[in-house]
Design a protein around this motif. Sequence first.
Motif, PDB file in Angstrom:
ATOM      1  N   MET A   1       0.826  -1.162   0.084  1.00  3.69           N
ATOM      2  CA  MET A   1      -0.002  -0.110  -0.050  1.00  3.69           C
ATOM      3  C   MET A   1       0.703   1.371  -0.044  1.00  3.69           C
ATOM      4  N   LYS A   2       2.032   1.220   0.772  1.00  5.15           N
ATOM      5  CA  LYS A   2       2.777   2.348   0.680  1.00  5.15           C
ATOM      6  C   LYS A   2       3.321   2.806  -0.694  1.00  5.15           C
ATOM      7  N   LYS A   3       3.728   1.688  -1.528  1.00  2.11           N
ATOM      8  CA  LYS A   3       3.960   2.159  -2.783  1.00  2.11           C
ATOM      9  C   LYS A   3       2.958   2.612  -3.623  1.00  2.11           C
ATOM     10  N   SER A   4       1.844   2.070  -3.398  1.00  3.09           N
ATOM     11  CA  SER A   4       0.784   2.819  -4.123  1.00  3.09           C
ATOM     12  C   SER A   4       0.384   4.403  -3.731  1.00  3.09           C
ATOM     13  N   LYS A   5       0.536   4.694  -2.547  1.00  2.00           N
ATOM     14  CA  LYS A   5       0.527   5.813  -2.021  1.00  2.00           C
ATOM     15  C   LYS A   5       1.427   7.105  -2.541  1.00  2.00           C
ATOM     16  N   ILE A   6       2.759   6.437  -2.517  1.00  2.00           N
ATOM     17  CA  ILE A   6       3.939   7.236  -3.369  1.00  2.00           C
ATOM     18  C   ILE A   6       3.695   7.384  -4.630  1.00  2.00           C
ATOM     19  N   LEU A   7       2.966   6.390  -5.537  1.00  6.19           N
ATOM     20  CA  LEU A   7       2.686   6.495  -7.001  1.00  6.19           C
ATOM     21  C   LEU A   7       1.461   7.354  -7.184  1.00  6.19           C
ATOM     22  N   PHE A  12      -0.241  13.035  -8.745  1.00 10.16           N
ATOM     23  CA  PHE A  12      -1.004  14.258  -8.230  1.00 10.16           C
ATOM     24  C   PHE A  12       0.174  15.490  -8.688  1.00 10.16           C
ATOM     25  N   VAL A  13       1.447  15.291  -8.177  1.00 12.07           N
ATOM     26  CA  VAL A  13       2.326  16.265  -8.513  1.00 12.07           C
ATOM     27  C   VAL A  13       2.738  16.695 -10.076  1.00 12.07           C
ATOM     28  N   CYS A  14       2.493  15.370 -10.786  1.00 14.63           N
ATOM     29  CA  CYS A  14       2.692  15.587 -12.147  1.00 14.63           C
ATOM     30  C   CYS A  14       1.613  16.239 -12.805  1.00 14.63           C
ATOM     31  N   LYS A  15       0.375  16.192 -12.254  1.00 14.19           N
ATOM     32  CA  LYS A  15      -0.968  16.770 -12.884  1.00 14.19           C
ATOM     33  C   LYS A  15      -0.812  18.199 -12.120  1.00 14.19           C
ATOM     34  N   LEU A 104       4.833  14.767 -19.573  1.00 10.73           N
ATOM     35  CA  LEU A 104       4.062  14.555 -18.340  1.00 10.73           C
ATOM     36  C   LEU A 104       2.934  13.477 -18.426  1.00 10.73           C
ATOM     37  N   LYS A 105       2.195  13.963 -19.450  1.00  7.82           N
ATOM     38  CA  LYS A 105       1.061  12.984 -19.748  1.00  7.82           C
ATOM     39  C   LYS A 105       1.559  11.380 -19.872  1.00  7.82           C
ATOM     40  N   GLU A 106       2.573  11.240 -20.823  1.00  6.86           N
ATOM     41  CA  GLU A 106       2.812   9.935 -20.855  1.00  6.86           C
ATOM     42  C   GLU A 106       3.756   9.338 -19.666  1.00  6.86           C
ATOM     43  N   PHE A 107       4.293  10.192 -18.778  1.00  6.96           N
ATOM     44  CA  PHE A 107       4.724   9.678 -17.613  1.00  6.96           C
ATOM     45  C   PHE A 107       3.750   9.210 -16.673  1.00  6.96           C
ATOM     46  N   ILE A 108       2.596   9.895 -16.533  1.00 12.59           N
ATOM     47  CA  ILE A 108       1.374   9.754 -15.740  1.00 12.59           C
ATOM     48  C   ILE A 108       0.814   8.243 -16.348  1.00 12.59           C
ATOM     49  N   LYS A 109       0.872   7.943 -17.440  1.00 15.86           N
ATOM     50  CA  LYS A 109       0.374   6.804 -18.077  1.00 15.86           C
ATOM     51  C   LYS A 109       1.220   5.823 -17.481  1.00 15.86           C
ATOM     52  N   ILE A 110       2.766   5.910 -17.543  1.00 14.08           N
ATOM     53  CA  ILE A 110       3.578   4.614 -16.843  1.00 14.08           C
ATOM     54  C   ILE A 110       3.206   4.584 -15.681  1.00 14.08           C
ATOM     55  N   ILE A 111       3.156   5.527 -14.757  1.00 19.10           N
ATOM     56  CA  ILE A 111       2.789   5.349 -13.291  1.00 19.10           C
ATOM     57  C   ILE A 111       1.618   4.786 -13.233  1.00 19.10           C
ATOM     58  N   ARG A 112       0.672   4.912 -13.752  1.00 12.28           N
ATOM     59  CA  ARG A 112      -0.588   4.321 -13.636  1.00 12.28           C
ATOM     60  C   ARG A 112      -0.487   2.798 -14.007  1.00 12.28           C
ATOM     61  N   LYS A 113       0.212   2.530 -15.035  1.00  9.26           N
ATOM     62  CA  LYS A 113       0.443   0.884 -15.534  1.00  9.26           C
ATOM     63  C   LYS A 113       1.119   0.362 -14.328  1.00  9.26           C
ATOM     64  N   VAL A 114       1.929   1.017 -13.733  1.00 10.87           N
ATOM     65  CA  VAL A 114       2.830   0.344 -12.709  1.00 10.87           C
ATOM     66  C   VAL A 114       1.965   0.294 -11.499  1.00 10.87           C
ATOM     67  N   GLN A 115       1.042   1.259 -11.138  1.00 22.06           N
ATOM     68  CA  GLN A 115       0.157   0.920  -9.924  1.00 22.06           C
ATOM     69  C   GLN A 115      -0.708  -0.260 -10.000  1.00 22.06           C
ATOM     70  N   THR A 116      -0.979  -0.595 -11.469  1.00 26.21           N
ATOM     71  CA  THR A 116      -1.921  -1.816 -11.730  1.00 26.21           C
ATOM     72  C   THR A 116      -1.296  -2.959 -11.916  1.00 26.21           C
ATOM     73  N   ALA A 117       0.100  -2.835 -11.582  1.00 25.78           N
ATOM     74  CA  ALA A 117       1.226  -4.153 -11.836  1.00 25.78           C
ATOM     75  C   ALA A 117       1.265  -4.491 -13.088  1.00 25.78           C
TER      76      ALA A 117
END
Length: 191
Positions: A1-7, A12-15, A104-117
């Motif tokens: 869960m901590k990993k998910s909070k950081i992501l 949020f920071v990227c947005k 930034l939009k592409e980076f957010i897409k990557i982070i979202r994919k990492v969040q969903t494993a």
Amino acid sequence: MKKSKILTLTIFVCKAIAFLQLIALLFCTILLVKIQNDPQKYSDYIIEKDVPSQTILGLPNFKYAKSNIENADSTVAVSDLNPISLYFIYLQIFIISIFAFLALKEFIKIIRKVQTAETFQIANVKSFKQISKFLLIILLISSIAIISTQKFTYIGFNINYIPFVLMVLAYVMGEIFNEGNDLAEENRLTI
């Protein structure tokens, strides 16, 4: 869960950064219109013609500059800029802002994919390569300086290492994710 909070915080920071970029672009547009309407109001605002090379990790930036008057004053009032020079500077800011927003939009897409494993997916590889291309465009656009007044014309080329390093890092991360995708595919085929 901590990993998910950081992501989630990273997203949020990227947005927030993307939102601030859009506000800054709007501010630059309003400033351009105001300078065009009343240029003498901005005669106290100065642009330095010969900005010293910035350094990163002690490495000087590559810089080339040519002016048609060698002993010209090193500062220029905003009101003295030719409209073409002013539009060029605005166009640079606009293009850099758009491509930074897209990165930034592409980076957010990557982070979202990492969040969903779904870390080592081909979509992430493509996103990293897109970020690398966007940073290359930012590097090229930000390297050119053209300042033109009635008294002189200054043309400079200055490679900034920060977009270059970020571009290389994005490309390397894309290759790492590509290798991870290949290993994940082999693993799926083995089972």
